[in-house]
Write a protein that holds these residues in place. Sequence first.
Motif, mmCIF file in Angstrom:
data_model
loop_
_atom_site.group_PDB
_atom_site.id
_atom_site.type_symbol
_atom_site.label_atom_id
_atom_site.label_comp_id
_atom_site.label_asym_id
_atom_site.label_seq_id
_atom_site.Cartn_x
_atom_site.Cartn_y
_atom_site.Cartn_z
ATOM 1 N N PHE A 428 9.147 78.282 -26.531
ATOM 2 C CA PHE A 428 10.278 77.470 -26.985
ATOM 3 C C PHE A 428 11.422 78.069 -27.184
ATOM 4 O O PHE A 428 11.475 79.263 -27.407
ATOM 5 N N LEU A 429 12.599 77.351 -27.041
ATOM 6 C CA LEU A 429 14.174 78.062 -27.125
ATOM 7 C C LEU A 429 14.562 77.887 -28.665
ATOM 8 O O LEU A 429 14.895 76.979 -29.170
ATOM 9 N N ALA A 430 14.646 79.233 -29.235
ATOM 10 C CA ALA A 430 15.392 79.316 -30.598
ATOM 11 C C ALA A 430 16.692 79.566 -30.248
ATOM 12 O O ALA A 430 17.251 80.521 -29.933
ATOM 13 N N ILE A 431 17.754 78.567 -30.918
ATOM 14 C CA ILE A 431 19.277 78.772 -30.616
ATOM 15 C C ILE A 431 19.946 79.289 -31.465
ATOM 16 O O ILE A 431 19.680 79.211 -32.902
ATOM 17 N N ASP A 432 20.810 80.373 -31.353
ATOM 18 C CA ASP A 432 21.713 80.804 -32.657
ATOM 19 C C ASP A 432 22.890 80.163 -32.570
ATOM 20 O O ASP A 432 24.096 80.384 -32.232
ATOM 21 N N ALA A 433 22.837 79.160 -33.351
ATOM 22 C CA ALA A 433 23.995 78.281 -33.458
ATOM 23 C C ALA A 433 25.082 79.017 -34.231
ATOM 24 O O ALA A 433 26.465 78.536 -34.115
ATOM 25 N N SER A 434 24.931 79.725 -35.299
ATOM 26 C CA SER A 434 25.860 80.435 -36.115
ATOM 27 C C SER A 434 26.634 81.553 -35.395
ATOM 28 O O SER A 434 27.652 82.142 -35.948
ATOM 29 N N GLY A 435 25.897 82.189 -34.325
ATOM 30 C CA GLY A 435 26.283 83.435 -33.821
ATOM 31 C C GLY A 435 26.159 84.520 -34.257
ATOM 32 O O GLY A 435 26.780 85.624 -34.015
ATOM 33 N N GLU A 436 25.468 84.510 -35.399
ATOM 34 C CA GLU A 436 25.286 85.813 -36.416
ATOM 35 C C GLU A 436 24.104 86.805 -35.922
ATOM 36 O O GLU A 436 23.531 87.648 -36.345
ATOM 37 N N GLY A 437 23.304 86.084 -34.923
ATOM 38 C CA GLY A 437 22.176 86.840 -34.424
ATOM 39 C C GLY A 437 20.805 86.139 -35.077
ATOM 40 O O GLY A 437 20.941 85.543 -36.070
ATOM 41 N N LEU A 438 19.546 86.354 -34.215
ATOM 42 C CA LEU A 438 18.542 85.516 -34.841
ATOM 43 C C LEU A 438 17.634 86.356 -35.315
ATOM 44 O O LEU A 438 17.295 87.619 -34.708
ATOM 45 N N PRO A 439 16.808 86.161 -36.336
ATOM 46 C CA PRO A 439 16.336 87.317 -37.089
ATOM 47 C C PRO A 439 14.583 86.951 -36.601
ATOM 48 O O PRO A 439 13.711 87.196 -37.214
ATOM 49 N N ILE A 440 14.622 86.928 -35.426
ATOM 50 C CA ILE A 440 13.158 86.708 -34.682
ATOM 51 C C ILE A 440 13.377 87.200 -33.444
ATOM 52 O O ILE A 440 14.209 87.061 -32.437
ATOM 53 N N ALA A 465 9.919 80.076 -36.953
ATOM 54 C CA ALA A 465 11.534 79.824 -36.694
ATOM 55 C C ALA A 465 11.931 78.841 -37.467
ATOM 56 O O ALA A 465 12.822 78.796 -38.024
ATOM 57 N N GLU A 466 11.262 77.596 -37.477
ATOM 58 C CA GLU A 466 11.578 76.420 -38.238
ATOM 59 C C GLU A 466 11.713 76.598 -39.660
ATOM 60 O O GLU A 466 12.555 76.084 -40.330
ATOM 61 N N ILE A 467 10.690 77.556 -40.191
ATOM 62 C CA ILE A 467 10.872 77.671 -41.653
ATOM 63 C C ILE A 467 12.151 78.426 -41.953
ATOM 64 O O ILE A 467 12.715 78.472 -43.039
ATOM 65 N N MET A 468 12.610 79.493 -41.095
ATOM 66 C CA MET A 468 13.864 80.197 -41.181
ATOM 67 C C MET A 468 15.067 79.323 -40.901
ATOM 68 O O MET A 468 16.184 79.852 -40.979
ATOM 69 N N GLY A 469 15.022 78.009 -40.800
ATOM 70 C CA GLY A 469 15.772 77.124 -40.558
ATOM 71 C C GLY A 469 16.599 77.173 -39.043
ATOM 72 O O GLY A 469 17.940 76.744 -38.710
ATOM 73 N N ILE A 470 15.908 77.867 -38.107
ATOM 74 C CA ILE A 470 16.595 77.971 -36.726
ATOM 75 C C ILE A 470 16.116 76.696 -36.072
ATOM 76 O O ILE A 470 15.295 76.123 -35.854
#
Length: 688
Positions: A428-440, A465-470
């Motif tokens: 699955f593709l986890a997208i960094d919408a905020s641009g602050e980096g992904l914690p995963i 990832a979904e629990i983190m709001g990603i």
Amino acid sequence: MDFNKNNNIIKKYLDVIVSLLVVLIIFMIIIPLPPTVLDILLAANLTFSLIILLLTMFTTDVLEFSAFPTILLVTTLFRLGLNISSTRLILGRGEAGKIIEAFGNFVVGGNYVVGFILFIIIIVIQFVVITNGAGRVAEVSARFTLDAMPGKQMSIDADLNAGIITEQEAKIRRKKLQQEADFYGAMDGASKFVKGDAIAGIVITIINLIGGVIIGMIFLGLPALEALKHFALLTVGDGLVSQIPALLISTASGIIVTRTSSDVSLGKELSTQFTSYPKVLAIASFIMFLMAWIPNLPAPAFLIMSGATGFSAYLLSKEKKNQEILSEVATSEIQASPTREPENVLHLLNVEPLEIEIGYGLIPLADISSGGDLLDRIAGVRRQCAVELGIIVQPIRIRDNLQLATNEYRIKIKGTIVGKGEILCNHFLAIDASGEGLPIDGIKTIEPAFGLPAVWIPDNKKDEAEIMGITVIDPTTVLVTHLSEIIKKHSYELLGRQEVKLLIDNIKESYPAVVEELIPNLMSLGELQKVLQNLLRELVPIRDLVTILETLADNAVLTKDTELLTEYVRIALSRTICRNLIDEQGVIRVITLDINLENMISENIHKSLQGSYPALEPNITTQIYHSIKDNIELNQFNNDIPVILVNPKIRPAFRRMIEMVFPQVQVLSMNEIPTDIQIETIGMVTLQ
């Protein structure tokens, strides 16, 4: 030469001739006919009936003889007219011409009882057997045809939507379907004429016999037996002369309604089907041979039939074996032949409007048996484009390409690559919408549709990832989203003349006046295509095609400049253009141009075949770009869509100048903003 000239004249006035003949039939009922003329008309009736019977046997489709129900009515009226004329001669003059007398002598043969019995048998065969059966078949066929029409029409529409048939072929099929229903319905009603004709024949025969005997005894002074002999001969002859053509027409009607659609005539169809299985004839021959030995049965008759069917089975079996041998020889010659037919490479010249190439590892996404739903999702994209943009996206071809990397895909428009990417199945593709980096943790990549940083994560990390709001999306959604964005970006390239023709034909069904006023009198299909492409180039939907066509019809009489016509259409579509640019309070935030800059651009606009553009010095253009960039970075726009508000005169040229650097910026003029929408200026483009 004279014959051809006369033949052409007859063909030219054939409809007038047929109309006059029908009228003459009516007059024939009223005007007395001499015996000689009656003989000619009786012979013509018999000939015409025979021709109709033969036509029904040689037609391969009922619509080839669609005039048969009308002909059935006309021939019935013609026979009744002949019956009335012959009755007038029989009762008035005691004669009815040589044909009726000859038929009477031939059938009666001195025995009036036998003659009447034969006449009654013919009536029963025609009325009870053939006419009733044909009428019932026509009734059932009409009912089944009408019941099946909705399903057949849906099948035609499905073939048309799938691209199996063209629009013209669909129209031909629908017309043929309607004609078949009309034909069987007409045959159901026309069969009633034949029934009435048979009843009228019986009544007329009884009247001729009883009336003739009374007239012969009272007015002609003949003895009762002599009167019966004379008028019975004429009555039976008259009945046979009229009922034999009626029997031929009834048989023809039975044949035409019981035949199914076929590519060959009735004779060829019967010969082919009866001779397809020699074993059947051989078995029949054996049974006939056995019956010849049953006591009290005529052995010679059964032996003759046994020999005939057995000999036919032998000949057919031998012919079938020869055909199989010839077929095997031909196949072996083709396989052994060193020569090869030249390859047809015309199909290689075809260029797909839109296609997707996938690597070997992505095939499961398109494999329905493996649970892949890529095909259904792409169909959804085509529907979405129709709803949002108002365009018809032709079927998208998906093909595998072994030259690609395992997980790579490419999107092509007319054979040219316009987008590509790499996706991982079972990830699955986890997208960094905020641009602050992904914690995963995962495989770092770039989301192909919008260029956002992202990581591929395995299935077992999706919930985390979904629990983190990603934002997490599956591989098929990644490809479909990329495809959708490419279609929106290049929609003007996908709108060809054929697609415009389909849009026009669709709107013409509901608004024919709008289309007929504009095309082709005021604009050609190509000019309309350019206007629609100009709108799509700036992501303006063309779904409201009626408004677009009406606006063009109002202004195309004044100018042929497609760029100017596009501006008129944009004004008419102002609410559609501003729909995604306003906030909840009905406010649109815009950047404006400095008045001096607007005047400079207005004074330096040049026109070309590709449209207008400002011819400014490179350093001024660079300053404009920097100012636009600074304003976009400093200000917040509704739905993150930057808007620049300019003078209507420079809008097309200014948009063309900045579209390569700022394709996401919407350039509007004051005329394109409805009066009930408030404007909030949040910045200004200057040269300082």
